[in-house]
Scaffold this motif. Structure first.
Motif, PDB file in Angstrom:
ATOM      1  N   TYR A  67     -18.461 -10.071   7.153  1.00 56.44           N
ATOM      2  CA  TYR A  67     -17.731 -10.784   8.206  1.00 56.44           C
ATOM      3  C   TYR A  67     -18.501 -12.009   8.692  1.00 56.44           C
ATOM      4  O   TYR A  67     -17.931 -13.089   8.865  1.00 56.44           O
ATOM      5  CB  TYR A  67     -17.450  -9.837   9.379  1.00 56.44           C
ATOM      6  CG  TYR A  67     -16.828 -10.546  10.550  1.00 56.44           C
ATOM      7  CD1 TYR A  67     -15.520 -11.018  10.465  1.00 56.44           C
ATOM      8  CD2 TYR A  67     -17.547 -10.786  11.719  1.00 56.44           C
ATOM      9  CE1 TYR A  67     -14.948 -11.707  11.505  1.00 56.44           C
ATOM     10  CE2 TYR A  67     -16.985 -11.475  12.771  1.00 56.44           C
ATOM     11  CZ  TYR A  67     -15.687 -11.929  12.663  1.00 56.44           C
ATOM     12  OH  TYR A  67     -15.120 -12.617  13.709  1.00 56.44           O
ATOM     13  N   PHE A 108     -15.526 -20.092   7.517  1.00 55.45           N
ATOM     14  CA  PHE A 108     -14.124 -20.474   7.788  1.00 55.45           C
ATOM     15  C   PHE A 108     -13.995 -21.817   8.521  1.00 55.45           C
ATOM     16  O   PHE A 108     -13.195 -22.662   8.109  1.00 55.45           O
ATOM     17  CB  PHE A 108     -13.421 -19.353   8.560  1.00 55.45           C
ATOM     18  CG  PHE A 108     -11.934 -19.540   8.651  1.00 55.45           C
ATOM     19  CD1 PHE A 108     -11.124 -19.317   7.556  1.00 55.45           C
ATOM     20  CD2 PHE A 108     -11.347 -19.962   9.839  1.00 55.45           C
ATOM     21  CE1 PHE A 108      -9.748 -19.508   7.635  1.00 55.45           C
ATOM     22  CE2 PHE A 108      -9.979 -20.160   9.920  1.00 55.45           C
ATOM     23  CZ  PHE A 108      -9.176 -19.925   8.815  1.00 55.45           C
ATOM     24  N   HIS A 118      -7.389 -12.060  10.688  1.00 59.70           N
ATOM     25  CA  HIS A 118      -6.407 -11.403  11.565  1.00 59.70           C
ATOM     26  C   HIS A 118      -6.309  -9.916  11.298  1.00 59.70           C
ATOM     27  O   HIS A 118      -6.213  -9.122  12.229  1.00 59.70           O
ATOM     28  CB  HIS A 118      -5.037 -12.043  11.399  1.00 59.70           C
ATOM     29  CG  HIS A 118      -4.946 -13.364  12.062  1.00 59.70           C
ATOM     30  ND1 HIS A 118      -5.337 -14.522  11.448  1.00 59.70           N
ATOM     31  CD2 HIS A 118      -4.539 -13.713  13.300  1.00 59.70           C
ATOM     32  CE1 HIS A 118      -5.163 -15.526  12.274  1.00 59.70           C
ATOM     33  NE2 HIS A 118      -4.694 -15.075  13.415  1.00 59.70           N
ATOM     34  N   SER A 167       6.092 -17.745  15.355  1.00 55.88           N
ATOM     35  CA  SER A 167       5.267 -16.557  15.500  1.00 55.88           C
ATOM     36  C   SER A 167       3.939 -16.893  16.193  1.00 55.88           C
ATOM     37  O   SER A 167       3.505 -16.179  17.103  1.00 55.88           O
ATOM     38  CB  SER A 167       5.046 -15.955  14.117  1.00 55.88           C
ATOM     39  OG  SER A 167       4.039 -15.007  14.147  1.00 55.88           O
ATOM     40  N   ARG A 170     -18.864  -9.391  19.666  1.00 51.90           N
ATOM     41  CA  ARG A 170     -19.195 -10.127  18.455  1.00 51.90           C
ATOM     42  C   ARG A 170     -20.677 -10.324  18.234  1.00 51.90           C
ATOM     43  O   ARG A 170     -21.073 -10.887  17.228  1.00 51.90           O
ATOM     44  CB  ARG A 170     -18.581 -11.517  18.534  1.00 51.90           C
ATOM     45  CG  ARG A 170     -17.132 -11.504  18.285  1.00 51.90           C
ATOM     46  CD  ARG A 170     -16.565 -12.823  18.694  1.00 51.90           C
ATOM     47  NE  ARG A 170     -15.192 -12.868  18.302  1.00 51.90           N
ATOM     48  CZ  ARG A 170     -14.792 -13.133  17.083  1.00 51.90           C
ATOM     49  NH1 ARG A 170     -15.669 -13.397  16.157  1.00 51.90           N
ATOM     50  NH2 ARG A 170     -13.518 -13.120  16.788  1.00 51.90           N
TER      51      ARG A 170
HETATM   52  C1  HEM Z   1      -2.498 -20.315   9.753  1.00 54.02           C
HETATM   53  C2  HEM Z   1      -2.276 -19.604  10.804  1.00 54.02           C
HETATM   54  C3  HEM Z   1      -3.294 -19.040  11.764  1.00 54.02           C
HETATM   55  C4  HEM Z   1      -4.617 -19.347  11.958  1.00 54.02           C
HETATM   56  C5  HEM Z   1      -5.469 -20.372  11.226  1.00 54.02           C
HETATM   57  C6  HEM Z   1      -5.088 -18.537  13.032  1.00 54.02           C
HETATM   58  C7  HEM Z   1      -6.383 -18.538  13.512  1.00 54.02           C
HETATM   59  C8  HEM Z   1      -6.889 -17.589  14.348  1.00 54.02           C
HETATM   60  C9  HEM Z   1      -8.257 -17.447  14.675  1.00 54.02           C
HETATM   61  C10 HEM Z   1      -9.367 -18.341  14.134  1.00 54.02           C
HETATM   62  C11 HEM Z   1      -8.394 -16.404  15.503  1.00 54.02           C
HETATM   63  C12 HEM Z   1      -9.681 -15.867  16.085  1.00 54.02           C
HETATM   64  C13 HEM Z   1     -10.089 -14.826  15.093  1.00 54.02           C
HETATM   65  C14 HEM Z   1     -11.298 -14.094  15.477  1.00 54.02           C
HETATM   66  O1  HEM Z   1     -11.722 -14.250  16.630  1.00 54.02           O
HETATM   67  O2  HEM Z   1     -11.829 -13.371  14.605  1.00 54.02           O
HETATM   68  C15 HEM Z   1      -7.102 -15.867  15.713  1.00 54.02           C
HETATM   69  C16 HEM Z   1      -6.824 -14.755  16.498  1.00 54.02           C
HETATM   70  C17 HEM Z   1      -5.566 -14.224  16.691  1.00 54.02           C
HETATM   71  N1  HEM Z   1      -4.403 -14.642  16.071  1.00 54.02           N
HETATM   72 FE1  HEM Z   1      -4.240 -16.183  14.804  1.00 54.02          FE
HETATM   73  N2  HEM Z   1      -4.061 -17.728  13.480  1.00 54.02           N
HETATM   74  C18 HEM Z   1      -2.956 -18.019  12.723  1.00 54.02           C
HETATM   75  C19 HEM Z   1      -1.726 -17.421  12.816  1.00 54.02           C
HETATM   76  C20 HEM Z   1      -1.406 -16.401  13.704  1.00 54.02           C
HETATM   77  C21 HEM Z   1      -0.110 -15.841  13.863  1.00 54.02           C
HETATM   78  C22 HEM Z   1       1.142 -16.252  13.094  1.00 54.02           C
HETATM   79  C23 HEM Z   1      -0.193 -14.906  14.828  1.00 54.02           C
HETATM   80  C24 HEM Z   1       0.960 -14.095  15.377  1.00 54.02           C
HETATM   81  C25 HEM Z   1       1.170 -12.860  15.219  1.00 54.02           C
HETATM   82  C26 HEM Z   1      -1.562 -14.833  15.238  1.00 54.02           C
HETATM   83  C27 HEM Z   1      -2.063 -13.959  16.180  1.00 54.02           C
HETATM   84  C28 HEM Z   1      -3.378 -13.876  16.539  1.00 54.02           C
HETATM   85  C29 HEM Z   1      -3.876 -12.918  17.493  1.00 54.02           C
HETATM   86  C30 HEM Z   1      -3.046 -11.897  18.271  1.00 54.02           C
HETATM   87  C31 HEM Z   1      -5.251 -13.141  17.577  1.00 54.02           C
HETATM   88  C32 HEM Z   1      -6.239 -12.416  18.469  1.00 54.02           C
HETATM   89  C33 HEM Z   1      -6.302 -13.302  19.668  1.00 54.02           C
HETATM   90  C34 HEM Z   1      -7.107 -12.760  20.766  1.00 54.02           C
HETATM   91  O3  HEM Z   1      -7.279 -11.546  20.857  1.00 54.02           O
HETATM   92  O4  HEM Z   1      -7.545 -13.593  21.548  1.00 54.02           O
HETATM   93  N3  HEM Z   1      -2.269 -15.768  14.546  1.00 54.02           N
HETATM   94  N4  HEM Z   1      -6.194 -16.601  14.998  1.00 54.02           N
END
Ligand code: HEM
Lengths: 276, 445
Positions: free
Chosen positions: A185, A192, A235, B85, B423
């Motif tokens: 990870y 990334f 994710h 989404s 983390r």
């Molecule tokens: C190309 C599309 C996407 C990218 C590049 C992206 C990027 C990211 C990144 C970088 C994180 C933080 C990950 C981590 O902390 O390990 C994250 C978290 C998250 N993403 Fe995305 N995401 C994308 C699409 C989506 C979509 C479509 C959803 C909807 C279901 C989504 C839902 C979430 C959720 C729920 C989190 C956790 C957020 C939190 O707890 O604060 N993501 N995403």
């Protein structure tokens, strides 16, 4: 014409990478601390000579070495070696060498049979954005390469553990599954953002050079596919807790996409980048 | 508990949009169809696919736009669904995220220290307040933000650092929406054009309402080779009858005026000439390798060779890029019927028949410019900056929290510590150990 010095140093680096790899293999059977220290030093020396060879080449060409298959393949190997040496130095996962050095040696070995001529740059490639683009790609691919090696170790140890409880011989060298998963990870999380920079700097360069920031040519599309695979990894890990086994497989698939972006696209598909 | 069927339609859509299953499915599907878009050649005409893949598969490819995946309606649909989404997820997480980042609580109960992911215990010879002050100082020294509260002779401490890290995913997601919006906006309001403009001529950019004049064109070569090092066009923007801007552009160094950008893209030769047909004389300019209509139902295809030579295989070629021996290889057509073809010197009339003669009078270079206006680009670039900021927060800023309870001990004070860093577990564990082990006024167990 490439300079004698560069050629000799590069050759030396190839031989030392090979020696480092063999020593890492030996370490897996002998398990002597000395062997692993030697393997690390030799790989480190290979890296230093490799670096100097590239610096000489840059000085001679008056630019960073990234404009043909030889140069980029050599840089690719260099990036993985860099991240690997850092991880090994920081986390002392000795067995990692036997998984990552073959990738490094495979790349550098391949580079060594490619034509090494310094070719002048066509105007489209004369861009600072392109230099930035390649530099970020090297770091991203280095991180992904290490996560790939770590994931293979994970799957091996996991298989062994489920077969019989006692880990003998080589398997004792592999860190526990939790540590490997954390490292997998960590390497992906490091890489990334750089992979994202690869896409962004590539788009800026393309806009400046051709007037279109994104044209869906196979190379950029494959870079995007790679990026999407790692986005799925992140994710699934965060919300489904896809750790361990599944994360290891995702890393392996992601790195295969990296390799395809580089080799598959050049050798099998055509596009704007086909001159690189 | 609400059962699935009691949910209103709107809520069910919402549930669907915020589900991670959908998100992962969409990301994987977009990746998968992109693979198709790279292995099936894009943008060929239907007959190509019929021949390459057989008639049934060829038809399927055309039916589902697999010959132009990235501009198909269903690809845009997938992208929009993904955007919906992302937006839904972000909205859904907004309030909890805001709370997580902005609110904190002290831990007042001894028991709440037992269950913490990281814990520690230390004793100090100093009295309670002094010990708490020292602890606070050390936390501040490690760049923590510290809050203290006194209650019933005990001091409670809360300290955190990297608390904005969780905003990373929020910013990342919003930036993706901005980038997509930029792409769509640019696609709808921008334009793309291509112009080959001979030196000395002016080209009107119709959608923009101004003109561009090419005063000069020049190529630099690597040494004496034929390999171009860089090429330049000296451009002047003419708007409202006035020269408003002048710049020498090169590959990778375009000119922008009122949002329209001119990119140096290619170059080549043009030949100028006059045609005399039935006693009427008219001028023409013919682009190298292009078919030019020259009036009277005639068209001309010309090839210009600056340093003409016939190579050993009998084909015309050029020894260098210098005009040492300029020649025009031409073919004249009447409709699709070829009238004549040959090699001509400049200035020598070519007599086709009694009523028709052509003379090539001179040659020039033309510059090939890509002309584009894309108002979406500022959105895309600012989205990209935000994207990087978001990823930086997510992956390089690790939120860490420390709680402490400082109460009277046997000989001074007793400190209970709890800490959490999802983390950076290992790093914080080390920090806590250091905090405990390097206590200045000797720690007594
Ligand atoms: C190309 C599309 C996407 C990218 C590049 C992206 C990027 C990211 C990144 C970088 C994180 C933080 C990950 C981590 O902390 O390990 C994250 C978290 C998250 N993403 Fe995305 N995401 C994308 C699409 C989506 C979509 C479509 C959803 C909807 C279901 C989504 C839902 C979430 C959720 C729920 C989190 C956790 C957020 C939190 O707890 O604060 N993501 N995403």
């Amino acid at each position: 014409m490439i300079s004698e010095w560069e050629n000799n140093l590069f050759g030396l680096a190839v031989v030392l990478y090979l020696a480092g790899m063999v020593l890492y293999f030996l370490y897996t059977t002998r398990r002597q601390e000395r062997t692993s220290r030697l393997a690390f030093s030799i790989t480190g020396a290979a890296f230093v000579f490799h670096t100097v060879a590239m610096v000489i080449r840059s000085a001679e060409a008056g630019r960073l070495p990234f404009s043909n298959m030889y140069e980029f393949t050599s840089l690719f190997a260099w990036g993985i070696a860099l991240v690997f040496l850092f991880v090994e130095w920081r986390y002392h996962i000795k067995a990692l060498g036997s998984f990552v050095t073959p990738v490094v040696f495979g790349l550098i070995g391949y580079a060594s049979v490619l034509p090494k001529e310094i070719t002048p740059l066509v105007p489209a490639l004369q861009s600072y954005w392109l230099q930035f683009h390649v530099f970020t790609a090297i770091l991203a691919y280095g991180g992904f390469g290490v996560s790939f090696g770590v994931s293979i170790m994970y799957l091996l140890r996991e298989r062994k553990e489920s077969a019989d409880k006692t880990l003998r011989g080589f398997y004792q060298l592999i860190p526990n599954l939790k540590a490997l998963d954390d490292l997998n990870y960590g390497a992906v999380a490091f890489a990334f953002p750089f992979m994202t920079l690869v896409l962004i700097t590539g788009a800026i360069w393309a806009e400046r050079a051709w007037g279109t920031y994104w044209s869906w040519d196979p190379k950029e599309t494959w870079a995007l596919i790679t990026w999407l695979i790692y986005a799925v990894y992140l994710h699934a890990r965060l919300t489904y807790g896809w750790k361990g086994h599944r994360a290891a497989w995702m890393s392996i698939i992601g790195f295969l996409a990296v390799l395809f972006t580089y080799f598959g696209v050049n050798l099998l598909l055509a596009g704007l980048h086909s001159y690189v | 508990m609400t059962r699935e069927k009691d949910l209103s339609f709107g809520r069910r859509i919402w549930r669907f949009l915020i589900s991670m299953q959908l998100a992962l499915f969409l990301l994987l599907i977009v990746a998968a169809v992109s693979v198709f878009g790279t292995i099936i050649p894009q943008g060929e005409d239907p007959t190509f696919y019929q021949q390459a893949y057989g008639s049934l598969r060829g038809d399927l490819i055309s039916l589902f736009d697999l010959n132009d995946v990235f501009h198909s309606w269903w690809f845009l649909g997938l992208a929009l669904l993904l955007a919906a989404s992302v937006l839904a997820c972000t909205i859904d997480r907004l309030v909890p995220l805001w709370r997580q980042v902005t609110r904190f609580q002290f831990r007042y109960e001894t028991s709440s220290y037992d269950g913490a992911p990281i814990k520690g215990e230390a004793y100090s010879q100093d009295e309670v307040k002094e010990t708490a002050a020292q602890l606070a100082k050390r936390c501040r020294g490690r760049h923590y933000r510290v809050f203290l509260e006194e209650r019933d002779g005990q001091v409670f401490l809360y300290a955190d650092r990297g608390r904005f890290g969780p905003f990373g995913s929020l910013i990342t997601h919003l930036s993706l929406l901005i980038i997509l919006a930029g792409a769509i906006y640019g696609g709808l309001t921008g334009f793309k054009d291509y112009a080959n403009i001979p030196e000395g001529e002016t080209f009107t950019v119709r959608p923009a309402g101004f003109s561009i004049k090419v005063s000069d064109f020049r190529v630099d070569y690597y040494g004496d080779s034929q390999m171009p090092k860089q090429y330049y066009s000296d451009l002047t923007v003419i708007a409202g009858g006035r020269e408003v801007l002048r710049k020498v552009i090169a590959v990778n160094d375009p000119l922008t005026y009122r949002g329209v950008t001119f990119y140096q893209s290619s170059y080549g030769w043009v030949v100028d000439g006059t045609i005399n047909s039935q006693g009427k004389e008219s001028k023409f300019t013919s682009l190298d390798r292009d078919v030019t209509s020259i009036g009277g139902g005639l068209s001309l295809k010309s090839f210009f060779y600056p340093d003409f030579v016939i190579d050993p295989s009998g084909h015309p070629g050029t020894r260098s890029h210098l005009p040492k021996n300029p020649r025009v290889v031409y073919a004249l057509f009447q409709g699709s019927k070829i009238l004549t073809y040959d090699v001509a010197k400049l200035g020598e009339p070519v007599k086709v028949n009694n009523n028709l003669s052509v003379i090539f009078t001179g040659y020039r270079e033309y510059t090939g410019l890509q002309i584009a206006k894309d108002p979406g680009i500022p959105l895309i670039y600012s989205g990209s900056v935000l994207l990087l900021l978001g990823l930086f927060l997510s992956f390089y800023v690790f939120p860490r929290r420390i709680w402490a309870m400082v109460g009277p001990g046997q000989k001074g004070a007793r400190v209970l510590l709890a800490a959490a860093a999802p983390r950076a577990q290992a790093r914080l564990e080390e920090e806590i150990r250091e905090l405990v082990e390097t206590w200045p006024s000797k720690a007594v167990k």
